[in-house]
Scaffold this active site. Structure first.
Site, PDB file in Angstrom:
ATOM      1  N   GLY A  50      27.953  66.305  49.922  1.00 23.32           N
ATOM      2  CA  GLY A  50      28.295  67.500  49.138  1.00 23.32           C
ATOM      3  C   GLY A  50      28.784  67.161  47.742  1.00 23.32           C
ATOM      4  O   GLY A  50      28.703  67.992  46.832  1.00 23.32           O
ATOM      5  N   ALA A 107      31.451  66.904  51.880  1.00 25.03           N
ATOM      6  CA  ALA A 107      32.146  67.942  52.629  1.00 25.03           C
ATOM      7  C   ALA A 107      33.152  67.255  53.557  1.00 25.03           C
ATOM      8  O   ALA A 107      32.972  66.088  53.920  1.00 25.03           O
ATOM      9  CB  ALA A 107      31.146  68.757  53.425  1.00 25.03           C
ATOM     10  N   GLU A 122      25.687  66.738  45.781  1.00 30.59           N
ATOM     11  CA  GLU A 122      25.110  68.083  45.642  1.00 30.59           C
ATOM     12  C   GLU A 122      25.902  68.909  44.623  1.00 30.59           C
ATOM     13  O   GLU A 122      25.329  69.698  43.865  1.00 30.59           O
ATOM     14  CB  GLU A 122      25.089  68.776  47.005  1.00 30.59           C
ATOM     15  CG  GLU A 122      24.090  68.119  47.963  1.00 30.59           C
ATOM     16  CD  GLU A 122      24.239  68.584  49.403  1.00 30.59           C
ATOM     17  OE1 GLU A 122      25.373  68.526  49.928  1.00 30.59           O
ATOM     18  OE2 GLU A 122      23.250  68.999  50.002  1.00 30.59           O
ATOM     19  N   GLU A 152      23.848  62.331  54.894  1.00 34.03           N
ATOM     20  CA  GLU A 152      23.916  63.307  55.992  1.00 34.03           C
ATOM     21  C   GLU A 152      23.136  62.920  57.238  1.00 34.03           C
ATOM     22  O   GLU A 152      23.590  63.158  58.361  1.00 34.03           O
ATOM     23  CB  GLU A 152      23.452  64.691  55.508  1.00 34.03           C
ATOM     24  CG  GLU A 152      24.459  65.421  54.643  1.00 34.03           C
ATOM     25  CD  GLU A 152      24.371  65.070  53.168  1.00 34.03           C
ATOM     26  OE1 GLU A 152      23.691  64.081  52.820  1.00 34.03           O
ATOM     27  OE2 GLU A 152      24.986  65.778  52.358  1.00 34.03           O
TER      28      GLU A 152
HETATM   29  N1  DAK Z   1      35.749  64.033  54.622  1.00 32.16           N
HETATM   30  C1  DAK Z   1      37.024  63.887  55.028  1.00 32.16           C
HETATM   31  N2  DAK Z   1      37.782  62.846  54.711  1.00 32.16           N
HETATM   32  C2  DAK Z   1      37.243  61.886  53.957  1.00 32.16           C
HETATM   33  C3  DAK Z   1      35.909  61.951  53.520  1.00 32.16           C
HETATM   34  C4  DAK Z   1      35.128  63.100  53.862  1.00 32.16           C
HETATM   35  N3  DAK Z   1      33.859  63.292  53.454  1.00 32.16           N
HETATM   36  N4  DAK Z   1      35.645  60.848  52.793  1.00 32.16           N
HETATM   37  C5  DAK Z   1      36.775  60.120  52.795  1.00 32.16           C
HETATM   38  N5  DAK Z   1      37.735  60.739  53.500  1.00 32.16           N
HETATM   39  C6  DAK Z   1      39.106  60.278  53.760  1.00 32.16           C
HETATM   40  C7  DAK Z   1      39.119  59.155  54.771  1.00 32.16           C
HETATM   41  O1  DAK Z   1      39.078  59.680  56.078  1.00 32.16           O
HETATM   42  C8  DAK Z   1      40.434  58.497  54.456  1.00 32.16           C
HETATM   43  O2  DAK Z   1      41.476  59.271  55.002  1.00 32.16           O
HETATM   44  P1  DAK Z   1      42.780  58.553  55.665  1.00 32.16           P
HETATM   45  O3  DAK Z   1      42.250  57.660  56.719  1.00 32.16           O
HETATM   46  O4  DAK Z   1      43.423  57.805  54.522  1.00 32.16           O
HETATM   47  O5  DAK Z   1      43.579  59.728  56.165  1.00 32.16           O
HETATM   48  C9  DAK Z   1      40.519  58.619  52.939  1.00 32.16           C
HETATM   49  O6  DAK Z   1      39.645  59.688  52.581  1.00 32.16           O
HETATM   50  C10 DAK Z   1      40.061  57.368  52.216  1.00 32.16           C
HETATM   51  O7  DAK Z   1      38.769  57.050  52.689  1.00 32.16           O
HETATM   52  P2  DAK Z   1      38.339  55.595  53.208  1.00 32.16           P
HETATM   53  O8  DAK Z   1      39.502  54.915  53.819  1.00 32.16           O
HETATM   54  O9  DAK Z   1      37.117  55.760  54.007  1.00 32.16           O
HETATM   55  O10 DAK Z   1      38.009  54.875  51.806  1.00 32.16           O
HETATM   56  P3  DAK Z   1      37.008  53.655  51.571  1.00 32.16           P
HETATM   57  O11 DAK Z   1      37.268  53.197  50.171  1.00 32.16           O
HETATM   58  O12 DAK Z   1      37.060  52.665  52.679  1.00 32.16           O
HETATM   59  O13 DAK Z   1      35.538  54.331  51.609  1.00 32.16           O
HETATM   60  C11 DAK Z   1      33.873  56.007  51.133  1.00 32.16           C
HETATM   61  C12 DAK Z   1      35.146  55.255  50.645  1.00 32.16           C
HETATM   62  C13 DAK Z   1      33.593  57.152  50.147  1.00 32.16           C
HETATM   63  C14 DAK Z   1      32.675  55.038  51.118  1.00 32.16           C
HETATM   64  C15 DAK Z   1      34.113  56.516  52.555  1.00 32.16           C
HETATM   65  O14 DAK Z   1      35.334  57.268  52.555  1.00 32.16           O
HETATM   66  C16 DAK Z   1      33.029  57.394  53.069  1.00 32.16           C
HETATM   67  O15 DAK Z   1      31.964  56.938  53.431  1.00 32.16           O
HETATM   68  N6  DAK Z   1      33.321  58.731  53.146  1.00 32.16           N
HETATM   69  C17 DAK Z   1      32.411  59.668  53.746  1.00 32.16           C
HETATM   70  C18 DAK Z   1      31.245  59.894  52.842  1.00 32.16           C
HETATM   71  C19 DAK Z   1      30.262  60.834  53.455  1.00 32.16           C
HETATM   72  O16 DAK Z   1      29.628  60.542  54.500  1.00 32.16           O
HETATM   73  N7  DAK Z   1      30.125  61.967  52.821  1.00 32.16           N
HETATM   74  C20 DAK Z   1      29.157  62.964  53.229  1.00 32.16           C
HETATM   75  C21 DAK Z   1      29.840  63.958  54.063  1.00 32.16           C
HETATM   76  S1  DAK Z   1      28.665  65.056  54.785  1.00 32.16           S
HETATM   77  C22 DAK Z   1      26.635  72.229  55.225  1.00 32.16           C
HETATM   78  C23 DAK Z   1      26.487  72.008  53.912  1.00 32.16           C
HETATM   79  C24 DAK Z   1      26.841  70.815  53.385  1.00 32.16           C
HETATM   80  C25 DAK Z   1      27.369  69.816  54.139  1.00 32.16           C
HETATM   81  C26 DAK Z   1      27.575  70.068  55.433  1.00 32.16           C
HETATM   82  C27 DAK Z   1      27.223  71.254  55.989  1.00 32.16           C
HETATM   83  N8  DAK Z   1      26.227  73.474  55.820  1.00 32.16           N
HETATM   84  C28 DAK Z   1      25.217  74.245  55.119  1.00 32.16           C
HETATM   85  C29 DAK Z   1      26.765  73.883  57.023  1.00 32.16           C
HETATM   86  C30 DAK Z   1      27.738  68.571  53.515  1.00 32.16           C
HETATM   87  C31 DAK Z   1      27.895  67.476  54.227  1.00 32.16           C
HETATM   88  C32 DAK Z   1      28.492  66.296  53.672  1.00 32.16           C
HETATM   89  O17 DAK Z   1      28.892  66.199  52.537  1.00 32.16           O
END
Ligand code: DAK
Length: 261
Positions: A108, A63, A111, A131
């Site tokens: 997400g 997400a 998921e 998460e």
């Molecule tokens: N959201 C927004 N932007 C993201 C992102 C994300 N999840 N993942 C990556 N990006 C963006 C980065 O900010 C970066 O943007 P700029 O700086 O270029 O503007 C660009 O994508 C490239 O990312 P990185 O520079 O970080 O790239 P790397 O190769 O260094 O790293 C990575 C790749 C996938 C390991 C890293 O980007 C990363 O760890 N990303 C986050 C992964 C993560 O934690 N995902 C889980 C998100 S939490 C809900 C239901 C569901 C959810 C929430 C609430 N409710 C019922 C209310 C779900 C939650 C989630 O999914």
């Protein structure tokens, strides 16, 4: 559509989440567009879907953390509902959906892949539920679908530790059905989807329904669900043709495509 590509090749539709700059992260707009794309699928023509992410690096990085970071409780709930509704639509979509996971499938993204019927992935794929490191629980069905797919113990380990796993481990624990070199992934997805699309569509749809609905109830009820969906196949053109073709002893005869009726 800004963030979703949809193309149809024969009886196979491919949906691509196309927000490469943000690693295909799911913001509200992506979720709305995915929902609208599913609503627009022509179910008379398309018999199997493939879901993938744009680019070589990422399926979906979860997400959108930027969008989520400022949400109020009420907005968080609305965002969660939007995601859950579209994930559930995918899971109960009448035709099979294959996730072709071409890189990171985190939060997400993992998921989303688990809402599909079948997951195959590229060798560079990475799966995880990070998460708890962000202060939240998996909210798009992760706690439920991961446990059903890989068992409670392995799901708890992945979710509590927030540790990512690579493609080979995902294969070993049964999270994905197959791993391919990245350049072969989409061809393999097309091949599998094409194989599914060749089979009797009503029967395939009923199998999906029987498996999904049967898993939610006890075996006595599940068997009744199966009986009903089995019975529903009879008197269809496809059942009559499929069985008549088998019984026809003329080995020269070529099987016609099923007609979906
Ligand atoms: N959201 C927004 N932007 C993201 C992102 C994300 N999840 N993942 C990556 N990006 C963006 C980065 O900010 C970066 O943007 P700029 O700086 O270029 O503007 C660009 O994508 C490239 O990312 P990185 O520079 O970080 O790239 P790397 O190769 O260094 O790293 C990575 C790749 C996938 C390991 C890293 O980007 C990363 O760890 N990303 C986050 C992964 C993560 O934690 N995902 C889980 C998100 S939490 C809900 C239901 C569901 C959810 C929430 C609430 N409710 C019922 C209310 C779900 C939650 C989630 O999914």
């Amino acid at each position: 559509m800004d963030f979703i590509l949809y193309e149809v090749n024969g009886a196979v539709g491919t949906i691509t989440i196309n927000r490469e700059k943000a690693l295909n992260a799911l913001n509200s707009q992506v979720l709305e567009e995915l929902d609208a794309t599913l609503d627009a699928v022509d179910l008379d023509a398309v018999r199997c879907l493939i879901l993938t992410g744009a680019g070589a690096k990422c399926f979906v990085a979860g997400a959108d953390i930027g969008e989520m970071s400022t949400l109020t409780k009420a907005e968080g709930e609305a965002f969660g509902k939007k995601g859950n509704d579209v994930f559930r639509k995918l899971e109960t979509f009448p035709i099979p959906v294959i996730a072709a996971v071409n890189g990171f499938a985190l939060g997400g993204g993992c998921e989303l892949a688990m809402s599909c019927d079948i997951r195959i992935c590229a060798e560079n794929a990475v799966f995880g539920q990070p998460e708890v490191g962000l202060g939240i629980t998996p909210g798009f069905g992760g706690t439920q679908r991961l446990a059903r797919l890989v068992g409670a113990g392995m799901a708890k380990q992945m979710i509590y530790t927030a540790r990512n796993i690579k493609a080979d481990e995902a294969f070993r624990i049964g999270l994905v059905n197959a791993v391919y070199p990245a350049e072969e992934l989409m061809a393999q997805a097309q091949k599998m989807a094409g194989g599914i699309a060749k089979n009797a569509p009503i029967a395939v749809r009923n199998c999906k329904k029987a498996i999904n609905e049967g898993l939610d109830v006890d075996m006595d009820k599940a068997i009744v669900i199966e009986e009903k969906l089995f019975g529903d196949c009879f008197e269809t053109e496809d059942q009559k043709y499929g069985m008549a073709f088998f019984l026809d002893k003329n080995k020269e005869k070529v099987k016609e495509p099923f007609k979906n009726c």
